[in-house]
Design an enzyme around this catalytic site. Structure first.
Site, PDB file in Angstrom:
ATOM      1  N   SER A   1      -3.023  68.506  15.299  1.00 49.99           N
ATOM      2  CA  SER A   1      -2.481  69.857  15.393  1.00 49.99           C
ATOM      3  C   SER A   1      -0.946  69.822  15.307  1.00 49.99           C
ATOM      4  O   SER A   1      -0.388  69.225  14.391  1.00 49.99           O
ATOM      5  CB  SER A   1      -2.973  70.527  16.677  1.00 49.99           C
ATOM      6  OG  SER A   1      -2.635  71.895  16.708  1.00 49.99           O
TER       7      SER A   1
ATOM      8  N   ASP B   1      -9.905  76.002   9.111  1.00 49.70           N
ATOM      9  CA  ASP B   1     -10.502  75.383  10.302  1.00 49.70           C
ATOM     10  C   ASP B   1     -10.582  76.349  11.482  1.00 49.70           C
ATOM     11  O   ASP B   1     -10.768  75.936  12.626  1.00 49.70           O
ATOM     12  CB  ASP B   1      -9.736  74.110  10.692  1.00 49.70           C
ATOM     13  CG  ASP B   1      -8.319  74.377  11.186  1.00 49.70           C
ATOM     14  OD1 ASP B   1      -7.937  75.552  11.368  1.00 49.70           O
ATOM     15  OD2 ASP B   1      -7.579  73.389  11.409  1.00 49.70           O
TER      16      ASP B   1
ATOM     17  N   HIS C   1     -10.429  73.684  14.395  1.00 51.54           N
ATOM     18  CA  HIS C   1      -9.105  73.133  14.652  1.00 51.54           C
ATOM     19  C   HIS C   1      -9.006  72.370  15.969  1.00 51.54           C
ATOM     20  O   HIS C   1      -8.573  71.217  15.994  1.00 51.54           O
ATOM     21  CB  HIS C   1      -8.063  74.251  14.633  1.00 51.54           C
ATOM     22  CG  HIS C   1      -6.664  73.767  14.822  1.00 51.54           C
ATOM     23  ND1 HIS C   1      -5.944  73.183  13.811  1.00 51.54           N
ATOM     24  CD2 HIS C   1      -5.858  73.746  15.915  1.00 51.54           C
ATOM     25  CE1 HIS C   1      -4.756  72.831  14.259  1.00 51.54           C
ATOM     26  NE2 HIS C   1      -4.684  73.166  15.538  1.00 51.54           N
TER      27      HIS C   1
END
Length: 439
Positions: free
Chosen positions: A207, A377, A412
């Site tokens: 991330s 995502d 994600h």
């Protein structure tokens, strides 16, 4: 020779076995890779996973008297266990002392006067802790446990690189006092581990941590990268192309910090003060291709152009963010220079991901009344990932060392916790230890 053959057989088995079994093999520790052969791995977790400590000096002028209670008493946990904020009636103080100030004279962000901050436990993977106790594995906890089962050891062959998530890592050529120190410390840690193990390092970022890991490598001298980096693994990273969620968060606030018993609106002013709040706005070069607005309101529409996004910042009541957006965020949006090291980019696809926001009532305090979706995502749009891939493959020296892995239905945040996705991340670490060049 025997060890090398066993490692090759492991890779073949990983490709043949069904996904859940492959993961169980890793988690149970039944693998032939010797811990003595590990490349040291450095984990860079996502936003809000790192702790922050603060120290208040005499220069600090609290907005209310009790916020100055810790003045002159040394370091204390500012952003660690967020549940303590309520019990200590410290919410207002927390927001004040966490906030950043943009300094136009030096084109950088800094703490409020009299507030000093630091990130504790640098070097340890135990430095990461998601503040929501129900989602503790989001900060690479499950990945760390799997690596430990494989034989990795914290502080020996496995390290954590926590960072101050309020600031955004600089692209090459930009200045950042905070990240200059951070990059220097991480380089020294990598050098020490590489020298001791006589192995190059694997850098893995998830991330926002993926963005930090990428910029760390890109800001190091090319000769240093060649000598010390075995592979860069980016798992659902935030990318130069940006994505739509930061626009929504800036407008209506976000609960990404998980501050209990509060609302996104209550912490919105603090959030908007962070450089990281504006750094991943959609890039005009990427989202401009859509030839459609990203934000729709009754009065006007806003495209991905820098000018429109500045108008949007003013419309949501944060016109002061326009200058740092223009001077610090916009240059990053076209910064696609490859890191020139072996790199694996892992992304999730096949999820509904916001692509357009509709605020019919022009009320940015409320959530969007309608959202149009595209692929991605769940947070990061596929259009951004595809643009990144294209740029990496366009640069010949990186193309030879670049692998893209798309995992269907991987989202994600849970791409590092769901077994079907996590096993694929672990496979890349195994392959890095086999010293294979990505295809």
């Amino acid at each position: 020779m025997a060890s090398s053959l066993l490692q090759q057989l492991l890779s073949l088995l990983l490709l043949l076995l069904p996904s859940p079994l492959r993961l169980r093999e890793h988690l149970s520790g039944n693998h032939p890779v010797s811990a003595n052969n590990f490349h040291p791995i450095f984990l860079v977790a996502g936003m809000s996973c790192s702790d922050l400590e603060a120290r208040l000096t005499e220069e600090y002028r609290p907005s209310v008297p009790h916020c100055g209670a810790m003045k002159g008493k040394g370091w204390f946990g500012l952003w660690k266990n967020s549940s303590e904020l309520l019990s200590r009636d410290y919410m207002q103080c927390f927001e004040e002392q966490m906030s950043l100030v943009y300094d136009p004279d030096i084109n950088e962000y800094r703490n409020l006067a009299g507030v000093e901050t630091r990130v504790p436990n640098f070097g340890s993977t135990r430095a990461f802790s998601y503040k929501n106790p129900l989602k503790s594995d989001w900060c690479l906890g499950k990945l760390r446990a799997a690596l430990e089962d494989m034989g990795y050891r914290d502080g020996d062959t496995m390290f954590g690189a926590p960072y101050d998530f309020r600031y955004a890592p600089p692209s090459p050529g930009q200045t950042s006092e905070v990240y200059s120190r951070y990059f220097k410390e991480l380089m020294e840690l990598v050098e020490a581990a590489s020298e001791r193990t006589r192995k190059k390092a694997v850098i893995l970022g998830h991330s926002f941590g993926g963005m930090v890991a990428l910029e760390f490598v890109r800001n190091t001298p090319p000769a240093w990268r060649s000598e010390h980096i075995e592979r860069l693994v980016l798992v659902a990273p935030t990318l130069p192309g940006g994505f739509l969620e930061p626009v929504r968060n800036f407008a209506s606030g976000t609960d990404i910090l998980y501050v209990p018993a509060t609302t996104p609106l209550a912490t919105r002013a603090m959030w908007r003060s962070f450089e990281s709040a504006i750094v991943n706005f959609p890039s005009p070069a990427v989202f401009g291709r859509l030839q459609a607005p990203l934000v729709v309101t009754r009065e006007r529409n806003y495209s991905a152009s820098a000018q429109d996004m500045e108008r949007f910042l003013a419309a949501v009541g944060s016109g002061e963010a326009a200058e740092p957006f223009r001077r610090r965020a916009v240059p990053k949006m076209s910064s696609f220079a490859a890191p020139m090291v072996p790199m694996t980019y892992i992304s999730g696809v096949g999820n509904r991901t916001p692509l357009r926001l509709v605020f019919w009532g022009d009320d940015f305090d409320a959530a969007p009344e309608a959202v149009a979706y595209g692929d991605g995502d769940g947070k990061i749009n596929s259009i951004s990932g595809l643009a990144f891939e294209k740029e990496m493959r366009r640069q010949p020296e990186q193309k030879k060392q670049f692998k893209s892995i798309k995992i269907n239905k991987a989202q994600h945040s849970t791409i590092v916790t769901d077994d079907f996705a996590l096993h694929r991340v672990i496979q890349e670490i195994v392959e890095a230890n086999n010293q294979k060049i990505p295809s």
